[in-house]
Design an enzyme around this catalytic site. Structure first.
Site, short mmCIF file in Angstrom:
data_model
loop_
_atom_site.label_atom_id
_atom_site.label_comp_id
_atom_site.label_asym_id
_atom_site.label_seq_id
_atom_site.Cartn_x
_atom_site.Cartn_y
_atom_site.Cartn_z
CG ASP A 13 47.34 70.94 36.70
OD1 ASP A 13 47.19 70.79 38.19
OD2 ASP A 13 47.29 69.40 35.89
CD GLU A 14 45.30 76.46 34.33
OE1 GLU A 14 45.97 76.91 35.92
OE2 GLU A 14 44.43 76.30 34.01
N GLY A 15 50.05 77.00 37.53
CA GLY A 15 50.82 77.90 37.80
C GLY A 15 50.26 78.68 38.93
CE LYS A 16 44.37 76.10 39.53
NZ LYS A 16 44.80 75.84 38.35
N GLY A 40 45.33 70.66 42.80
CA GLY A 40 47.41 70.40 43.81
C GLY A 40 47.64 71.72 42.74
CG HIS A 41 46.55 74.65 44.18
ND1 HIS A 41 45.87 75.57 44.88
CD2 HIS A 41 46.19 73.71 42.79
CE1 HIS A 41 45.11 75.56 43.63
NE2 HIS A 41 44.91 75.07 42.96
CD GLN A 223 38.73 72.10 40.62
OE1 GLN A 223 38.42 72.71 40.80
NE2 GLN A 223 40.14 71.22 41.40
CB THR A 238 35.71 70.06 37.44
OG1 THR A 238 36.03 69.28 38.98
CG2 THR A 238 35.84 71.73 37.46
N GLY A 301 49.37 61.93 39.77
CA GLY A 301 50.76 61.60 39.54
C GLY A 301 50.36 60.84 38.01
NE ARG A 302 44.06 61.56 36.91
CZ ARG A 302 43.95 61.83 36.68
NH1 ARG A 302 43.19 61.47 35.81
NH2 ARG A 302 43.22 62.70 36.63
CE LYS A 330 55.76 73.92 34.60
NZ LYS A 330 54.71 72.67 34.96
CG ASP A 332 61.08 77.50 33.25
OD1 ASP A 332 59.48 78.32 33.19
OD2 ASP A 332 61.47 76.47 33.57
CB SER A 414 62.56 78.78 38.28
OG SER A 414 62.25 78.77 39.99
P1 GDP Z 1 48.50 74.84 39.94
O1 GDP Z 1 47.19 73.60 39.83
O2 GDP Z 1 47.76 75.68 38.99
O3 GDP Z 1 48.88 75.53 41.33
O4 GDP Z 1 49.45 74.27 39.44
P2 GDP Z 1 50.55 72.75 39.87
O5 GDP Z 1 51.66 72.52 41.03
O6 GDP Z 1 49.69 71.17 39.52
O7 GDP Z 1 51.43 72.91 38.47
C1 GDP Z 1 53.07 73.51 38.15
C2 GDP Z 1 53.86 72.99 38.42
O8 GDP Z 1 54.97 73.86 37.96
C3 GDP Z 1 54.26 72.98 39.87
O9 GDP Z 1 55.68 72.08 39.80
C4 GDP Z 1 55.15 74.44 39.65
O10 GDP Z 1 56.26 74.03 40.77
C5 GDP Z 1 55.36 74.77 38.68
N1 GDP Z 1 55.95 75.58 38.43
C6 GDP Z 1 55.38 76.82 38.45
N2 GDP Z 1 55.70 77.71 37.98
C7 GDP Z 1 56.68 77.42 37.31
C8 GDP Z 1 58.01 77.69 36.22
O11 GDP Z 1 57.09 79.38 35.95
N3 GDP Z 1 59.06 77.23 35.68
C9 GDP Z 1 58.94 76.24 35.78
N4 GDP Z 1 59.98 75.25 35.26
N5 GDP Z 1 57.67 75.66 36.84
C10 GDP Z 1 56.58 76.38 37.05
P1 IMO Z 2 44.31 72.37 40.16
O1 IMO Z 2 43.71 73.01 40.72
C1 IMO Z 2 44.18 69.38 36.28
C2 IMO Z 2 40.81 67.75 36.29
C3 IMO Z 2 40.60 65.86 36.02
C4 IMO Z 2 39.58 65.45 35.38
C5 IMO Z 2 38.81 67.17 35.43
C6 IMO Z 2 37.49 66.12 36.21
O2 IMO Z 2 45.76 71.42 40.19
O3 IMO Z 2 44.66 73.03 38.34
P2 IMO Z 2 36.30 65.61 39.11
O4 IMO Z 2 38.30 64.82 39.93
O5 IMO Z 2 37.33 67.31 39.34
O6 IMO Z 2 36.01 65.46 39.00
O7 IMO Z 2 38.04 65.78 37.54
O8 IMO Z 2 38.90 67.88 35.78
N1 IMO Z 2 41.35 68.37 36.69
C7 IMO Z 2 42.43 69.11 37.02
N2 IMO Z 2 42.79 69.06 36.14
N3 IMO Z 2 44.41 70.39 37.27
C8 IMO Z 2 43.62 70.29 38.36
O9 IMO Z 2 43.06 70.98 39.67
C9 IMO Z 2 41.94 69.70 38.48
N4 IMO Z 2 40.85 68.85 39.14
C10 IMO Z 2 40.12 67.94 38.52
O10 IMO Z 2 41.28 65.27 35.79
O11 IMO Z 2 39.78 65.55 33.42
MG MG Z 3 47.36 71.75 40.28
#
Ligand code: GDP
Ligand code: IMO
Ligand code: MG
Length: 429
Positions: A13-16, A40-41, A223, A238, A301-302, A330, A332, A414
């Protein structure tokens, strides 16, 4: 011409998704190489928000998008995601989308087993996404998986089903659950097979052709390195290798093809699910980071756990994954804090550590050593050039880059695609 491999350098969830989408317009193909619909991207383009779990983020720009063999594929989740995106106007067809025919399938029995195990583990649960990722990878390595190519031979599946069901029936019996309903499984596979097969092909061949033509390939990790099954916070990880090296094995191109390794790094730290997290803040500051960053899981949604930036972890991830440069996202979210902290080392049993130890108990017991910096007045939100950033925010970014011993290539300010600062073009490197 350089290719680019995007990986998460923290706990996901770094913003990939945002960064891959931004880079996709410069790429000729985008390839997912591990994970499944646990990912979830999120992509934000104007008023539209796209949430992708299985589809490569390049699909939104219409770039050739490929699911590599290293992914575990839930065919029903795939169909639902394609239909959802088509509903948002995204064009997906056999020209711009392909699936590796040697990709293992996630079946309903995998999700069921994942949930049974989590429920039985109680407080010791991993906190998985419940998508069946672990059980599906186990079956792949256990040589009893059903793969995409098997969907074209469903009338000859009995010997494979015998192996698969012998394994699952024993496990299910242990949980007091009924045996696998083979007839139901076969019927479901028969129904979904034509949908999946239209996209199936030996994608290594397609990628070879694309590469020979001099095209630029973008590999999209899911991940993050700290969730890697070898290098992460085991067992709270994972079930795939999330490091950059997997881009080669998970797509069918050699390591020489993977190019610039772009580590995506959030300007603070989050984690969803159980496991150690040294800089976690269970106070008002953590709450504030979560609210400002909208830190809720895209898939489940956690609520994500939040804490300060941990330079020790990111330095380790960058080293393990051979990161060439990072995209810092992020930034900002840190706007408006009077002071910000960065973890620069740990204390464990009276000793100072400059790395994250391997043992789970040590990982749980390390105490972060912090460096404090002034926050910045004004805002970084929406900045598209260095000149738009407050001086103190630049200091923070420079300190991060120094501590992780890896240069910054991009800064994201953003969720919006264009709110991105290019420092060093990964494709030109
Ligand atoms: P991913 O799994 O690495 O693709 O990241 P996620 O999409 O799960 O979570 C990143 C969240 O941060 C998403 O809701 C993006 O829309 C949001 N996001 C990405 N880059 C930025 C940023 O630079 N600033 C802010 N405020 N949100 C960002
Ligand atoms: P993105 O690509 C954040 C976490 C789960 C759990 C562990 C194992 O959006 O960054 P799993 O269902 O893979 O066996 O769960 O890994 N996890 C993630 N956490 N972002 C993800 O993907 C994740 N995919 C799995 O929350 O701790
Ligand atoms: Mg994600």
């Amino acid at each position: 011409m350089a290719n680019v491999t995007v990986i998460g350098a923290q706990w996901g969830d770094e913003g990939k998704g945002k960064i891959v989408d931004w880079l996709a317009s410069r790429a000729d193909a985008v390839v997912r190489f591990q994970g499944g619909h646990n990912a979830g991207h999120t992509l934000v383009v104007g008023e539209q928000v796209y949430k992708l779990s299985l589809l490569p983020s390049g699909i939104v720009t219409g770039t050739l998008s490929i699911i590599g063999n290293g992914v575990v594929l839930d065919p029903w989740a795939l169909k639902a995601e394609i239909e959802k995106l088509e509903g948002q106007g995204v064009v997906i067809n056999t020209e711009n989308f392909a699936i590796a025919d040697n990709c293992p399938l996630i079946l309903p029995i995998h999700g069921e087993l994942d949930m049974m195990r989590e429920a039985a583990a109680g407080a010791g649960k991993i906190g998985t996404t419940g998508r069946g990722i672990g059980p599906a990878y186990e079956d792949k390595v256990g040589r009893r998986a059903i793969r995409v190519c098997d969907l074209a031979h469903l009338d000859h599946l009995e010997p494979q089903l015998d192996r698969l069901c012998a394994h699952h029936d024993a496990l299910r019996a242990g949980f007091g659950e009924p045996m696998v309903d083979r007839a139901k499984l076969i019927a479901a596979l028969k129904e979904i097979a034509p949908f999946v097969l239209q996209y199936a092909q030996p994608v290594w061949k397609r990628l070879k052709k694309v590469r020979k033509a001099g095209a630029r390939i973008l590999f999209e990790g899911a991940q993050g390195v700290l969730l890697d099954v070898d290098h992460g916070t085991y067992p709270f990880v994972t079930s795939s290798n999330t490091v950059s090296g997997t881009a080669a094995s998970g797509s069918g191109l050699g390591p020489s093809a993977t190019g610039f390794v772009l580590g995506i790094v959030k300007a603070y730290t989050t984690r969803v699910g159980s496991g150690p997290f040294p800089t976690e803040l269970e106070d008002a500051t953590g709450q504030r980071l979560g609210e400002r960053g909208h830190e809720f899981g895209t898939v489940t949604g956690r609520k994500r756990r939040c804490g300060w930036f941990d330079a020790v972890l990111v330095r380790q991830s960058c080293a393990i994954s051979g990161v060439t440069g990072i995209a810092l996202t992020k930034v900002d979210v840190l706007d408006g804090f009077d002071t910000v902290k960065i973890c620069t080392g740990y204390r464990l049993n009276g000793k100072v550590l400059d790395y994250f130890p391997s043992h789970a108990a040590d990982q749980a017991n390390v105490e972060p050593i912090y460096e404090e910096m002034d926050g910045w007045p004004g805002t970084t939100a929406g900045a598209r050039s260095w000149a738009d950033l407050p001086a103190q925010a630049i200091k923070y970014i420079q300190r991060v880059q120094e501590l992780i011993e890896t240069p910054v290539a991009l800064v994201s300010t953003s969720p919006e695609r264009e709110d991105t600062i290019l420092v060093r073009d990964p494709f030109q490197d």
